[in-house]
Design an enzyme around this catalytic site. Structure first.
Site, PDB file in Angstrom:
ATOM      1  N   LYS A 124      -6.380   1.008 -12.800  1.00 16.72           N
ATOM      2  CA  LYS A 124      -5.038   0.841 -12.241  1.00 16.72           C
ATOM      3  C   LYS A 124      -4.176  -0.020 -13.165  1.00 16.72           C
ATOM      4  O   LYS A 124      -4.688  -0.697 -14.047  1.00 16.72           O
ATOM      5  CB  LYS A 124      -5.130   0.143 -10.872  1.00 16.72           C
ATOM      6  CG  LYS A 124      -5.730   0.969  -9.763  1.00 16.72           C
ATOM      7  CD  LYS A 124      -5.722   0.180  -8.459  1.00 16.72           C
ATOM      8  CE  LYS A 124      -6.391   0.945  -7.334  1.00 16.72           C
ATOM      9  NZ  LYS A 124      -5.654   2.137  -6.902  1.00 16.72           N
ATOM     10  N   ARG A 178     -12.923   7.738  -0.663  1.00 16.70           N
ATOM     11  CA  ARG A 178     -13.395   8.937   0.025  1.00 16.70           C
ATOM     12  C   ARG A 178     -14.865   9.215  -0.286  1.00 16.70           C
ATOM     13  O   ARG A 178     -15.568   9.810   0.528  1.00 16.70           O
ATOM     14  CB  ARG A 178     -12.508  10.129  -0.344  1.00 16.70           C
ATOM     15  CG  ARG A 178     -12.514  10.464  -1.805  1.00 16.70           C
ATOM     16  CD  ARG A 178     -11.335  11.313  -2.218  1.00 16.70           C
ATOM     17  NE  ARG A 178     -10.100  10.542  -2.305  1.00 16.70           N
ATOM     18  CZ  ARG A 178      -8.890  11.077  -2.543  1.00 16.70           C
ATOM     19  NH1 ARG A 178      -8.760  12.386  -2.711  1.00 16.70           N
ATOM     20  NH2 ARG A 178      -7.836  10.305  -2.610  1.00 16.70           N
TER      21      ARG A 178
HETATM   22  N1  BES Z   1      -7.378   1.889  -2.542  1.00 15.16           N
HETATM   23  C1  BES Z   1      -6.573   2.904  -3.133  1.00 15.16           C
HETATM   24  C2  BES Z   1      -5.389   3.317  -2.261  1.00 15.16           C
HETATM   25  C3  BES Z   1      -4.359   2.261  -1.971  1.00 15.16           C
HETATM   26  C4  BES Z   1      -3.228   2.137  -2.752  1.00 15.16           C
HETATM   27  C5  BES Z   1      -4.480   1.451  -0.861  1.00 15.16           C
HETATM   28  C6  BES Z   1      -2.266   1.196  -2.453  1.00 15.16           C
HETATM   29  C7  BES Z   1      -3.515   0.505  -0.555  1.00 15.16           C
HETATM   30  C8  BES Z   1      -2.409   0.379  -1.347  1.00 15.16           C
HETATM   31  C9  BES Z   1      -7.411   4.139  -3.390  1.00 15.16           C
HETATM   32  O1  BES Z   1      -8.730   3.902  -3.734  1.00 15.16           O
HETATM   33  C10 BES Z   1      -6.774   4.857  -4.530  1.00 15.16           C
HETATM   34  O2  BES Z   1      -6.775   4.320  -5.602  1.00 15.16           O
HETATM   35  N2  BES Z   1      -6.263   6.045  -4.269  1.00 15.16           N
HETATM   36  C11 BES Z   1      -5.604   6.822  -5.258  1.00 15.16           C
HETATM   37  C12 BES Z   1      -6.133   8.232  -5.181  1.00 15.16           C
HETATM   38  C13 BES Z   1      -5.695   9.113  -6.309  1.00 15.16           C
HETATM   39  C14 BES Z   1      -6.406   8.694  -7.574  1.00 15.16           C
HETATM   40  C15 BES Z   1      -6.028  10.536  -5.963  1.00 15.16           C
HETATM   41  C16 BES Z   1      -4.114   6.768  -4.965  1.00 15.16           C
HETATM   42  O3  BES Z   1      -3.743   6.814  -3.805  1.00 15.16           O
HETATM   43  O4  BES Z   1      -3.334   6.619  -5.901  1.00 15.16           O
HETATM   44 MN    MN Z   2      -8.979   3.606  -5.774  1.00 14.07          MN
END
Ligand code: BES
Ligand code: MN
Ligand code: ZN
Length: 497
Positions: A276, A350
């Site tokens: 990230k 997931r």
């Molecule tokens: N934990 C994150 C989602 C998240 C983002 C929660 C902001 C709370 C605040 C999750 O693991 C994630 O990174 N999801 C990605 C999925 C994508 C790579 C398909 C996302 O939502 O960007």
């Molecule tokens: Mn994630």
């Protein structure tokens, strides 16, 4: 944390640091205690109202010093909004705002006269006031001096009627358990990720189990590998911290159904190798907010003793980009036997939920509810206002949405058209772990839905609501403890039948 109590007596004879009186926006008449107070203060309250300083809007708080004219040292007028809009949530917001003022001006002992209303039963009214008092007095503090510590120690709900007192007491008890559990979840989420590692989260669950008499099973990395939880294992590989699989069991009635609660327990989500941005990582210590909700709800459930059984499951791991980390292009075998193509290591939630959901289903739980900070797509779709609900059973989704209304945790049902499932088709495996950015919250829900089969299930994407960016009514900046009250209330409602 302050203590909330019910007291029978005359609020004006009670020596408190502050007496709280609610004022309506659309009804300026001073009645009951307000009228008596006004008289003792030579018309001061009426003046404030007539001069437009007190309007009765929600969030409005006016401090009036009684200057020795009355036993309470101050009167705090707090806006209740319009009489026809009065409900548990407006009461929570109104009282929450007042309680924040109490804590700022150093009030230790407050008394409150519950507003007279036909919109709420006495237990519900007392419950809302209690929840607001405890939630608004919460503060996560890591400052070296604690001079900002909330001052409130005691809040008394005062009534002259003994019957009302015992009615109100029921609400106070329930509200206290709900709010204390919510604040416990907030503590778990606000804790720094350096401390709240998977083993520490497991210790927290164990401590709850010991304190409340729940059964607790904690499984380590060897067990996770041996039983074939390949998805949880894959996510854990990039971290130096070992994963844990946490199970809490509440047995309230033999032969009654067992409801499953599952919570995403990523104690820190760096994104893994699909790392990230610095900004995107900032709130990712809260990626275990679903897990915190399950553990804290189990605490409240164990205290409330409903006649039903509950199985709480939490897969806990970090998602890190270490040298052994799982990679895009990897194939993994989940606990159910299904194979998954890893497209993005940041879609880790997931994966661990897949294993936890098949496990919960295998142990016979039905229905299953899960809470997970799953997607930023849900944040974009819903904003900071509500949680997204997804599921395979419309009636169950509706039931959960209603429970959310009941406890003041807004939830919105999202569409699960079967065509979205197509987006997860993999050329090589049974399924891939992302379906692209459009509809990201829905494809994520479809992914985990693959692992519950026909078991009735609702997934709550709490990414929009697990964190508050600013102080708001009864919440302060930071973790909200969302889903604790929805989970607990769902169980209570089901136990009542
Ligand atoms: N934990 C994150 C989602 C998240 C983002 C929660 C902001 C709370 C605040 C999750 O693991 C994630 O990174 N999801 C990605 C999925 C994508 C790579 C398909 C996302 O939502 O960007
Ligand atoms: Mn994630
Ligand atoms: Zn995550």
């Amino acid at each position: 944390m302050p203590q909330v109590q019910v007291l029978t007596g005359d609020p004006l004879m009670l020596e408190s640091d502050a007496l709280l009186i609610g004022v309506l926006e659309d009804d300026g008449r001073l009645k009951g205690v307000a009228a008596k107070t006004d008289k003792a203060l030579n018309g001061q309250l009426r003046n404030l109202r007539e001069w437009g300083e007190v309007k009765g809007k929600i969030g409005e708080v006016t401090v009036v010093h009684s200057l020795g004219l009355l036993p309470p040292r101050r009167l705090i007028l707090f806006g209740l909004g319009k009489s026809n809009e009065l409900d548990a949530e407006t009461v929570r917001r109104a009282v929450g705002s007042a309680v924040k003022t109490l804590n700022q001006i150093g009030v230790r002992h407050a008394a409150l006269v519950p507003p007279e209303t036909d919109c709420l039963t006495l237990p519900d009214l007392a419950r809302a006031i209690t929840e607001a008092t405890l939630l608004a007095s919460y503060r996560y503090n890591r400052k070296s001096s604690d001079d900002e510590k909330p001052s409130l120690e005691r809040m008394e709900l005062v009534t002259t009627n003994r019957r009302s007192a015992s009615e109100m007491d029921k609400g106070v008890q329930l509200g206290t358990m709900m709010a204390e559990a919510t604040n416990f979840a907030r503590d778990l989420v606000n804790a720094p990720p350096m401390e709240m590692i998977p083993t520490a989260l497991a210790e927290q669950a164990k401590a709850v189990a010991e304190k409340r008499g729940l059964a607790c099973e904690i499984y380590d990395e060897r067990w996770i590998e041996e039983v074939g939880m390949g998805a949880l294992r894959a996510v854990s590989l990039g971290s130096d911290q070992p994963p844990r699989f946490i199970v809490l069991r509440y047995e309230g009635k033999v032969d009654a159904p067992t409801i499953g609660l599952v919570g995403k327990g990523i104690t820190f989500d760096s994104g893994g190798l699909c790392i990230k941005t610095a900004e995107g990582m900032l709130e990712m210590k809260g990626d275990m907010a679903g897990a915190a909700a399950v553990i804290a709800a189990m605490d409240a459930i164990a205290r409330l003793q409903p006649a039903i059984n509950v199985l709480g499951c939490v897969p806990a791991t970090e998602n890190m980009p270490g040298g052994k980390a799982y990679k895009p292009g990897d194939f993994i075998r989940a606990y159910s036997g299904k194979t998954v193509e890893v497209v993005n290591t940041d879609a880790e939630g997931r994966l661990i939920l897949a294993d936890a959901l098949s496990y919960t289903k295998q142990r016979g739980a039905s229905p299953i509810l899960d809470a997970a900070t799953l997607t930023s797509a849900a944040v974009i779709a819903l904003g900071p206002i509500c949680t997204g609900a997804f599921g395979n059973d419309e009636a169950l989704v509706r039931e959960v949405v209603e429970v959310g209304k009941q406890v003041g945790e807004p939830i919105w049902a999202m569409p699960m058209f079967a065509d979205y499932r197509e987006l997860l088709k993999s050329d090589f495996a049974d399924i891939k772990n992302t379906g692209g950015r459009p509809g990201g919250a829905i494809t994520a829900a479809w992914f985990i839905g693959e692992f519950v089969g026909d078991t009735p299930w609702v997934h709550l994407d709490i990414a929009p609501t697990f964190w508050s960016d600013k102080d708001r009514y009864y919440f302060s900046k930071g973790a909200t403890g969302v889903a604790v009250r929805t989970f607990t209330q769902f169980i209570l409602n089901r136990a009542k039948g």
